[in-house]
Design a protein around this motif. Structure first.
Motif, PDB file in Angstrom:
ATOM      1  N   CYS A 248       0.856  -1.034  -0.059  1.00 14.81           N
ATOM      2  CA  CYS A 248       0.001   0.234   0.094  1.00 14.81           C
ATOM      3  C   CYS A 248       0.875   1.320   0.020  1.00 14.81           C
ATOM      4  N   VAL A 249       2.081   1.023   0.500  1.00 13.86           N
ATOM      5  CA  VAL A 249       2.999   2.441   0.580  1.00 13.86           C
ATOM      6  C   VAL A 249       4.136   2.392  -0.520  1.00 13.86           C
ATOM      7  N   ALA A 250       3.938   1.617  -1.632  1.00 15.04           N
ATOM      8  CA  ALA A 250       4.591   1.736  -2.819  1.00 15.04           C
ATOM      9  C   ALA A 250       4.538   2.968  -3.815  1.00 15.04           C
ATOM     10  N   PRO A 251       5.605   3.470  -4.017  1.00 12.90           N
ATOM     11  CA  PRO A 251       5.488   4.707  -4.843  1.00 12.90           C
ATOM     12  C   PRO A 251       4.607   4.474  -6.172  1.00 12.90           C
ATOM     13  N   ASP A 252       3.773   5.135  -6.377  1.00 14.05           N
ATOM     14  CA  ASP A 252       2.665   4.693  -7.481  1.00 14.05           C
ATOM     15  C   ASP A 252       3.090   5.505  -8.796  1.00 14.05           C
ATOM     16  N   TYR A 253       3.660   6.744  -8.652  1.00 15.98           N
ATOM     17  CA  TYR A 253       3.820   7.534  -9.926  1.00 15.98           C
ATOM     18  C   TYR A 253       4.742   8.936  -9.517  1.00 15.98           C
ATOM     19  N   ILE A 254       5.576   9.287 -10.443  1.00 15.17           N
ATOM     20  CA  ILE A 254       6.628  10.222  -9.911  1.00 15.17           C
ATOM     21  C   ILE A 254       6.213  11.537 -10.749  1.00 15.17           C
ATOM     22  N   LEU A 255       6.116  12.697  -9.958  1.00 13.16           N
ATOM     23  CA  LEU A 255       6.222  14.136 -10.514  1.00 13.16           C
ATOM     24  C   LEU A 255       7.580  14.894 -10.481  1.00 13.16           C
ATOM     25  N   ILE A 256       7.908  15.259 -11.778  1.00 15.96           N
ATOM     26  CA  ILE A 256       9.291  15.612 -11.925  1.00 15.96           C
ATOM     27  C   ILE A 256       9.404  16.627 -12.932  1.00 15.96           C
ATOM     28  N   GLN A 257      10.318  17.686 -12.660  1.00 20.03           N
ATOM     29  CA  GLN A 257      10.335  18.730 -13.782  1.00 20.03           C
ATOM     30  C   GLN A 257      10.834  18.060 -15.128  1.00 20.03           C
ATOM     31  N   ARG A 258      10.044  18.667 -16.231  1.00 16.88           N
ATOM     32  CA  ARG A 258       9.967  18.126 -17.486  1.00 16.88           C
ATOM     33  C   ARG A 258      11.451  17.935 -18.232  1.00 16.88           C
ATOM     34  N   ASP A 259      12.325  19.016 -17.856  1.00 20.81           N
ATOM     35  CA  ASP A 259      13.805  18.751 -18.300  1.00 20.81           C
ATOM     36  C   ASP A 259      14.730  17.916 -17.497  1.00 20.81           C
ATOM     37  N   LYS A 260      14.141  17.264 -16.425  1.00 15.22           N
ATOM     38  CA  LYS A 260      14.919  16.420 -15.566  1.00 15.22           C
ATOM     39  C   LYS A 260      14.310  15.077 -15.837  1.00 15.22           C
ATOM     40  N   GLN A 261      13.210  14.713 -16.661  1.00 16.34           N
ATOM     41  CA  GLN A 261      12.866  13.207 -16.749  1.00 16.34           C
ATOM     42  C   GLN A 261      13.808  12.483 -17.129  1.00 16.34           C
ATOM     43  N   ASP A 262      14.405  12.724 -18.234  1.00 17.34           N
ATOM     44  CA  ASP A 262      15.429  11.738 -18.983  1.00 17.34           C
ATOM     45  C   ASP A 262      16.628  11.310 -18.068  1.00 17.34           C
ATOM     46  N   GLU A 263      16.959  12.416 -17.493  1.00 16.18           N
ATOM     47  CA  GLU A 263      18.032  12.289 -16.278  1.00 16.18           C
ATOM     48  C   GLU A 263      17.652  10.962 -15.402  1.00 16.18           C
ATOM     49  N   LEU A 264      16.500  11.250 -14.972  1.00 15.99           N
ATOM     50  CA  LEU A 264      15.773  10.267 -13.898  1.00 15.99           C
ATOM     51  C   LEU A 264      15.830   8.916 -14.497  1.00 15.99           C
ATOM     52  N   VAL A 265      15.227   8.706 -15.851  1.00 16.37           N
ATOM     53  CA  VAL A 265      15.198   7.473 -16.692  1.00 16.37           C
ATOM     54  C   VAL A 265      16.290   6.734 -16.546  1.00 16.37           C
ATOM     55  N   LYS A 266      17.593   7.723 -17.065  1.00 12.61           N
ATOM     56  CA  LYS A 266      18.921   6.789 -16.949  1.00 12.61           C
ATOM     57  C   LYS A 266      19.361   6.169 -15.674  1.00 12.61           C
ATOM     58  N   ALA A 267      18.971   7.174 -14.846  1.00  6.89           N
ATOM     59  CA  ALA A 267      19.250   6.636 -13.253  1.00  6.89           C
ATOM     60  C   ALA A 267      18.512   5.718 -12.947  1.00  6.89           C
ATOM     61  N   PHE A 268      17.542   5.396 -13.339  1.00  8.54           N
ATOM     62  CA  PHE A 268      16.647   3.952 -13.051  1.00  8.54           C
ATOM     63  C   PHE A 268      17.105   3.071 -13.794  1.00  8.54           C
ATOM     64  N   GLN A 269      17.553   3.098 -14.955  1.00  5.74           N
ATOM     65  CA  GLN A 269      18.002   2.026 -15.946  1.00  5.74           C
ATOM     66  C   GLN A 269      19.691   1.513 -15.280  1.00  5.74           C
ATOM     67  N   LYS A 270      20.235   2.421 -14.900  1.00  9.38           N
ATOM     68  CA  LYS A 270      21.488   2.084 -14.383  1.00  9.38           C
ATOM     69  C   LYS A 270      21.297   1.343 -12.916  1.00  9.38           C
ATOM     70  N   HIS A 271      20.341   1.571 -12.022  1.00  8.70           N
ATOM     71  CA  HIS A 271      20.195   0.997 -10.816  1.00  8.70           C
ATOM     72  C   HIS A 271      19.388  -0.261 -10.810  1.00  8.70           C
ATOM     73  N   TYR A 272      18.526  -0.407 -11.813  1.00  8.22           N
ATOM     74  CA  TYR A 272      17.865  -1.673 -12.187  1.00  8.22           C
ATOM     75  C   TYR A 272      19.025  -2.777 -12.558  1.00  8.22           C
ATOM     76  N   ASN A 273      19.900  -2.154 -13.506  1.00  9.42           N
ATOM     77  CA  ASN A 273      21.037  -3.364 -14.012  1.00  9.42           C
ATOM     78  C   ASN A 273      21.877  -3.587 -12.838  1.00  9.42           C
ATOM     79  N   ALA A 274      22.020  -2.513 -11.816  1.00 10.78           N
ATOM     80  CA  ALA A 274      22.992  -3.030 -10.733  1.00 10.78           C
ATOM     81  C   ALA A 274      22.073  -3.993  -9.584  1.00 10.78           C
ATOM     82  N   PHE A 275      20.761  -3.692  -9.458  1.00 13.68           N
ATOM     83  CA  PHE A 275      20.040  -4.512  -8.628  1.00 13.68           C
ATOM     84  C   PHE A 275      19.800  -6.137  -9.277  1.00 13.68           C
ATOM     85  N   PHE A 276      19.809  -6.065 -10.450  1.00 12.16           N
ATOM     86  CA  PHE A 276      19.311  -7.323 -11.043  1.00 12.16           C
ATOM     87  C   PHE A 276      20.170  -7.396 -12.345  1.00 12.16           C
TER      88      PHE A 276
END
Length: 473
Positions: A248-276
């Motif tokens: 019930c407390v899982a982050p459900d959606y993210i609100l971020i400044q438009r010009d920072k969205q792609d930077e966030l995506v790249k960071a997610f991809q990086k950490h996903y590859n590190a986790f799994f």
């Protein structure tokens, strides 16, 4: 094994008889039962891990940490702190009222019903039970039929460790739950979704039964563009991966400044590859989706999104597996914003300002928790004062559940009623007020009896003419 519907009223009546007998009143007895819960969790941990692996594909470390360890910790702490919680209180009153001995007794509510969900079936069954037993109540536990192995194990273990005259397990699905809800209880504690919560609340209303509803909703994440985006992505992804996002407390959606969205995506991809490194599909560190129905629901949401999938989570319907999936450029009205996702899908909604992010959150039902990543104290205070949610967490996700001294509750659609440690004890406790009027104060009470003299009226109504201080505004 499903409980016979015809026996359910007898189970409730037997527990009520136990409560009236006074068995649960001594503090030492309650402490023993709480320690027994801790012993059960500790001694039977392998069976519990195996059951949750079979039902949910839960990683063993996750079960040991979030379910078994948390149960032991809360049970032991509650037993240790119970004498202080249960102390009779004597509030501070005016000197002339002190001879009346104003007192607050801590009284157990009685026989209670605890309906727990499938996603964290151990801790979300025993966390409320610990509070109920600490308060001196008797209880029926109704675990979810969606975790049949665990629910059957619960039915076997509970009477081995807890007094069966005080706590009983009822297993089954809709017919058994419906019969439970037909009966009168002294409190009902339900954890689950809003649809079923309305059914529970309607049933409780017929008996004026008090309720605790721990629900959920779409818990948003707001990221300040000045914050460390890489760290935010790491902490958010970790929070989303717990139980494959089925919490019930899982982050459900993210609100971020438009010009920072792609930077966030790249960071997610990086950490996903590190986790799994080999992906999460076959990882023993990542859980399964609870049922075929929920798996289809999640893949349907993905098939209908208008956003761009930037981290494509592979799916295996036969094994109910779905890898974490990130979707960017999600806009209002998208399929991923229709309902609580309750799975490993994370949409990113680009915004142009903090004002727009706050408006987006406020236009929806109040979430169970609002997450925000920022070092800006002014922004934090704006979020505290301009939004509503059950909790508000800065610069992390999920981990705040580890602070069991904090009250946990929703607001509005995300539920109501406080829990965790003393707050759960308080939920199942009636504050019973009392005074004991001495005979020798009768001369001071004479003024209240009619007929009233002019002097008596003046004294009795003096509070009406209390001077009211001027406001500083």
């Amino acid at each position: 094994m499903t409980t016979l519907v015809s026996t359910i009223p007898q189970i409730r009546d037997a527990l009520r008889a136990t409560f009236r007998s006074g068995l649960t009143r001594p503090i030492a007895w309650r402490q023993h039962q709480l320690y027994q819960i801790a012993r059960m969790a500790q001694n039977e941990r392998e069976l519990i891990c195996d059951a949750l692996k079979k039902d949910l594909g839960k990683p063993k470390t996750e079960v040991l940490m979030n379910e078994i360890g948390s149960t032991i910790d809360i049970a032991v702490k509650s037993a240790q702190r119970l004498p202080e919680w249960a102390k009779t209180e004597h509030p501070e009153v005016a000197d002339w009222q002190k001879p009346w001995k104003p007192t607050i007794y801590k009284a157990p509510r009685g026989t209670v019903l605890i309906i727990s969900p499938w996603n964290y079936p151990m801790i979300l069954t025993f966390q409320p039970l610990i509070g109920a037993i600490a308060a001196g109540c008797t209880a029926v536990l109704k675990p979810s039929e969606l975790v049949p192995t665990f629910s059957q194990l619960l039915e076997e273990l509970v009477p081995k460790y807890l007094d069966p005259n005080v706590c009983r397990v009822v297993n089954g699905a809709v017919p058994e739950t419906s019969k439970l809800l037909e009966l009168q209880w002294d409190h009902i504690f339900y954890t689950g979704n809003g649809r079923v919560a309305r059914i529970v609340a309607s049933a409780a209303a017929k008996h004026l039964t008090p309720l605790s509803l721990e629900l959920g909703g779409k818990s948003p994440v707001i990221i300040d563009s000045a914050y460390d985006i890489d760290l935010a992505a790491k902490r958010i992804l970790w929070g989303k991966c717990n139980n494959a996002g089925q919490i019930c407390v899982a982050p459900d959606y993210i609100l971020i400044q438009r010009d920072k969205q792609d930077e966030l995506v790249k960071a997610f991809q990086k950490h996903y590859n590190a986790f799994f490194p080999d992906g999460a599909l076959d990882s023993s560190l990542f859980g399964s989706i609870v049922s075929d129905l929920h798996h289809k629901r999640l893949t349907s949401l993905l098939s209908r999104t208008k956003g761009e999938i930037v981290l494509q989570g592979r799916a295996d319907a036969a094994r109910r597996r779905l890898e974490p999936t990130i979707v960017k450029d999600v806009t209002d009205g998208d399929s991923l914003l229709e309902e609580e996702i309750f799975g490993p899908i994370l949409p990113i909604v680009p915004v142009d300002s903090l004002d727009q992010a706050i408006d987006f959150v406020n236009a929806r039902s109040h979430p169970l928790v609002l997450y925000a990543f920022s070092d800006n104290e002014s922004m934090k205070q704006r979020l505290v004062s301009e939004t509503q949610s059950g909790g508000i967490v800065f610069n992390d996700t999920f981990q705040y559940l580890a602070v069991s001294e904090l009250p946990f509750a929703g607001v509005g659609e995300s539920g109501y009623g406080y829990q965790f440690m003393k707050y759960t004890y308080d939920t199942f406790t009636q504050l019973r007020s009392s005074i004991d009027m001495p005979k020798d104060v009768e001369q001071h009470l004479a003024i209240r009896y009619p007929p009233h003299s002019e002097e008596a009226v003046k004294a009795l109504t003096a509070a009406v003419y209390t001077p009211i201080p001027s406001s500083s505004l």
